[in-house]
Design an enzyme around this catalytic site. Sequence first.
Site, PDB file in Angstrom:
ATOM      1  N   CYS A   9      -2.534   8.867   2.854  1.00 56.90           N
ATOM      2  CA  CYS A   9      -2.275   8.318   1.515  1.00 56.90           C
ATOM      3  C   CYS A   9      -3.435   8.637   0.597  1.00 56.90           C
ATOM      4  O   CYS A   9      -3.229   8.959  -0.566  1.00 56.90           O
ATOM      5  CB  CYS A   9      -2.006   6.829   1.603  1.00 56.90           C
ATOM      6  SG  CYS A   9      -3.211   5.967   2.581  1.00 56.90           S
ATOM      7  N   GLU A  31       0.889  -1.172   0.000  1.00 55.61           N
ATOM      8  CA  GLU A  31       0.000   0.000   0.000  1.00 55.61           C
ATOM      9  C   GLU A  31       0.921   1.214   0.000  1.00 55.61           C
ATOM     10  O   GLU A  31       1.477   1.562   1.033  1.00 55.61           O
ATOM     11  CB  GLU A  31      -0.861   0.041   1.266  1.00 55.61           C
ATOM     12  CG  GLU A  31      -1.690  -1.192   1.513  1.00 55.61           C
ATOM     13  CD  GLU A  31      -2.938  -1.241   0.678  1.00 55.61           C
ATOM     14  OE1 GLU A  31      -3.092  -0.397  -0.227  1.00 55.61           O
ATOM     15  OE2 GLU A  31      -3.753  -2.132   0.919  1.00 55.61           O
TER      16      GLU A  31
HETATM   17  P1  NAP Z   1       8.353   5.365   4.388  1.00 54.50           P
HETATM   18  O1  NAP Z   1       9.539   6.178   4.611  1.00 54.50           O
HETATM   19  O2  NAP Z   1       8.284   4.502   3.219  1.00 54.50           O
HETATM   20  O3  NAP Z   1       8.196   4.480   5.726  1.00 54.50           O
HETATM   21  C1  NAP Z   1       7.183   3.505   5.881  1.00 54.50           C
HETATM   22  C2  NAP Z   1       7.766   2.299   6.591  1.00 54.50           C
HETATM   23  O4  NAP Z   1       8.698   1.672   5.718  1.00 54.50           O
HETATM   24  C3  NAP Z   1       8.530   2.648   7.859  1.00 54.50           C
HETATM   25  O5  NAP Z   1       8.348   1.630   8.799  1.00 54.50           O
HETATM   26  C4  NAP Z   1       9.982   2.679   7.376  1.00 54.50           C
HETATM   27  O6  NAP Z   1      10.903   2.439   8.382  1.00 54.50           O
HETATM   28  C5  NAP Z   1       9.968   1.556   6.387  1.00 54.50           C
HETATM   29  N1  NAP Z   1      10.996   1.650   5.358  1.00 54.50           N
HETATM   30  C6  NAP Z   1      11.482   2.762   4.762  1.00 54.50           C
HETATM   31  N2  NAP Z   1      12.397   2.433   3.838  1.00 54.50           N
HETATM   32  C7  NAP Z   1      12.482   1.083   3.848  1.00 54.50           C
HETATM   33  C8  NAP Z   1      13.256   0.139   3.116  1.00 54.50           C
HETATM   34  N3  NAP Z   1      14.120   0.524   2.174  1.00 54.50           N
HETATM   35  N4  NAP Z   1      13.087  -1.174   3.396  1.00 54.50           N
HETATM   36  C9  NAP Z   1      12.211  -1.563   4.321  1.00 54.50           C
HETATM   37  N5  NAP Z   1      11.455  -0.726   5.055  1.00 54.50           N
HETATM   38  C10 NAP Z   1      11.585   0.588   4.801  1.00 54.50           C
HETATM   39  O7  NAP Z   1       7.032   6.191   4.325  1.00 54.50           O
HETATM   40  P2  NAP Z   1       6.521   7.333   5.301  1.00 54.50           P
HETATM   41  O8  NAP Z   1       7.245   8.580   5.024  1.00 54.50           O
HETATM   42  O9  NAP Z   1       6.574   6.829   6.701  1.00 54.50           O
HETATM   43  O10 NAP Z   1       4.972   7.455   4.850  1.00 54.50           O
HETATM   44  C11 NAP Z   1       4.583   8.252   3.829  1.00 54.50           C
HETATM   45  C12 NAP Z   1       4.287   7.460   2.581  1.00 54.50           C
HETATM   46  O11 NAP Z   1       3.475   6.325   2.832  1.00 54.50           O
HETATM   47  C13 NAP Z   1       3.512   8.284   1.584  1.00 54.50           C
HETATM   48  O12 NAP Z   1       4.017   8.070   0.296  1.00 54.50           O
HETATM   49  C14 NAP Z   1       2.095   7.764   1.699  1.00 54.50           C
HETATM   50  O13 NAP Z   1       1.276   7.988   0.624  1.00 54.50           O
HETATM   51  C15 NAP Z   1       2.334   6.323   1.991  1.00 54.50           C
HETATM   52  N6  NAP Z   1       1.174   5.742   2.670  1.00 54.50           N
HETATM   53  C16 NAP Z   1       0.412   4.888   1.960  1.00 54.50           C
HETATM   54  C17 NAP Z   1      -0.712   4.325   2.541  1.00 54.50           C
HETATM   55  C18 NAP Z   1      -1.575   3.347   1.794  1.00 54.50           C
HETATM   56  O14 NAP Z   1      -2.388   2.668   2.404  1.00 54.50           O
HETATM   57  N7  NAP Z   1      -1.453   3.218   0.501  1.00 54.50           N
HETATM   58  C19 NAP Z   1      -1.034   4.652   3.851  1.00 54.50           C
HETATM   59  C20 NAP Z   1      -0.219   5.548   4.538  1.00 54.50           C
HETATM   60  C21 NAP Z   1       0.907   6.075   3.929  1.00 54.50           C
HETATM   61  P3  NAP Z   1      11.791   3.624   9.029  1.00 54.50           P
HETATM   62  O15 NAP Z   1      10.827   4.547   9.690  1.00 54.50           O
HETATM   63  O16 NAP Z   1      12.663   2.908   9.978  1.00 54.50           O
HETATM   64  O17 NAP Z   1      12.506   4.277   7.889  1.00 54.50           O
END
Ligand code: NAP
Length: 456
Positions: free
Chosen positions: A263, A229
């Site tokens: 999101c 997601e």
């Molecule tokens: P993010 O940086 O991707 O972080 C999300 C999760 O992924 C965190 O637990 C993060 O851990 C982990 N993560 C980051 N890089 C990773 C990697 N290379 N390998 C494995 N895990 C990794 O996203 P965010 O800034 O927290 O959230 C914003 C984004 O999420 C936006 O693009 C938003 O649209 C999307 N989102 C989508 C939905 C949906 O249902 N489609 C819902 C909510 C948010 P760390 O914190 O330790 O880096």
Amino acid sequence: MSEQTSINPATGEVIKSYTEHDEKAVLRMIEQAHATYLQWRRVPLTDRAAALVRIADVIMKNKDAYAEIIALEMGKPLKEGLAEVEKCASAARYFAEKGPAFLADQPLATEYKKSYVTFQPIGIILGVMPWNFPFWQVLRYAYPALLAGNVCLLKHASNTPGCALAIESIFREAGLPEFAFQSLLIPGKRVAEVIAHPHVAAVTLTGSTPAGRSVASVSGHHLKKTVLELGGSDPYLILEDADIEHAIKTCAASRLTNCGQSCVSAKRMIVTQKHLLRFGEGIVQILAAQKNGDPLDSATTYGPMSRADLRDELHDQVQRSIAAGAKLLLGGKNPGGKSAFYPFTVLTDVKKGIPAYTEEMFGPVAVIIPARDDAHALEIANDTEFGLGGAVFSTDLERAETIARDHVESGLCFVNMMVRSDPRFPFGGVKTSGYGRELSAFGLHEFVNIKTIIVA
Ligand code: NAP
């Protein structure tokens, strides 16, 4: 020893630091989860459903405390945090009530003595989750996984370790086996070592598209099922026959939710020429009247963003968009400093080639994109790498429904209302917004072995 630190985004002050789990601790937690799985999968489905009801009770009992942790760790106003937590309780009751029927064997009439499809658990489901709805995102993956007889390991965002541990305590308080749900305190870069472990059956990630790509490639290498997601830049199409005042109110409310860090949000307001002036005025009027402040203050309608670095990134997107020709109608000034506040900002005249047209703006920024007419609005709506949600505003319901159903490229598309998740409906995207679905029977069937049984 590495640490994860909770920082209050309203003040920039450290709330608490937590020691991360080292490699040895992670291996121990995986073994404990696996041993629990072997027992939990044998627990009757009715008892697993009853556990979800107890989870709902625990959440409702402690809801004020959870809303406060959310406010302190990621800046969500208390009222919104309470709504998030209450939604978690009602989703637990939904899966407790409907889930057993979704998981029941499905007989097939054939030439055999007996033939049917059964849904069996698969093992440990790793959830990699974001901070923006720190309880909802986690629990909506955990309920169906646990109900199906799986167990969960959560890797929460590094800025919400307090939420991760509070969620873990819900399952213990509700009387589930001690290791049925555990929170791993590890950074994103250590997720690969967990995916690689043979006891980990599958991974679900909610987060950015780059994080999704990384998890998908590691999971692909190990042939583990994934649900992703990811990001979105939902188009909200304001067609020529729209009820413009309703469209303004709905778009503003959508963008305001969670300080724009959702999101599914009205990230691209695509407005036909006829409505452009009034739409801009109306959006500015509503957003300028909002109260930005301490999330613990009941008068606050939007708090700080969740982290100062993300605020600075958003401001950079705003500045680059203005430099490329967008017109600023409201806000746009970065207060800077340790706290993560950013004022509601409205950009209009956003066209192809301007960053706000193509990039996801994850914060309190409303982006208005002018369209010549309805056909042009639809063309712009699909001119994106994302495909999560979308909405169509029109008084011709039949036509709007056809556009939503057959033409907007997204996993969800609503007519005359803002997109939001609801346990009764599948939730997920297409294109780079990811694949697979959460919630409803579709979500429940993602992490099961859909097994064919024939008795000849
Ligand atoms: P993010 O940086 O991707 O972080 C999300 C999760 O992924 C965190 O637990 C993060 O851990 C982990 N993560 C980051 N890089 C990773 C990697 N290379 N390998 C494995 N895990 C990794 O996203 P965010 O800034 O927290 O959230 C914003 C984004 O999420 C936006 O693009 C938003 O649209 C999307 N989102 C989508 C939905 C949906 O249902 N489609 C819902 C909510 C948010 P760390 O914190 O330790 O880096």
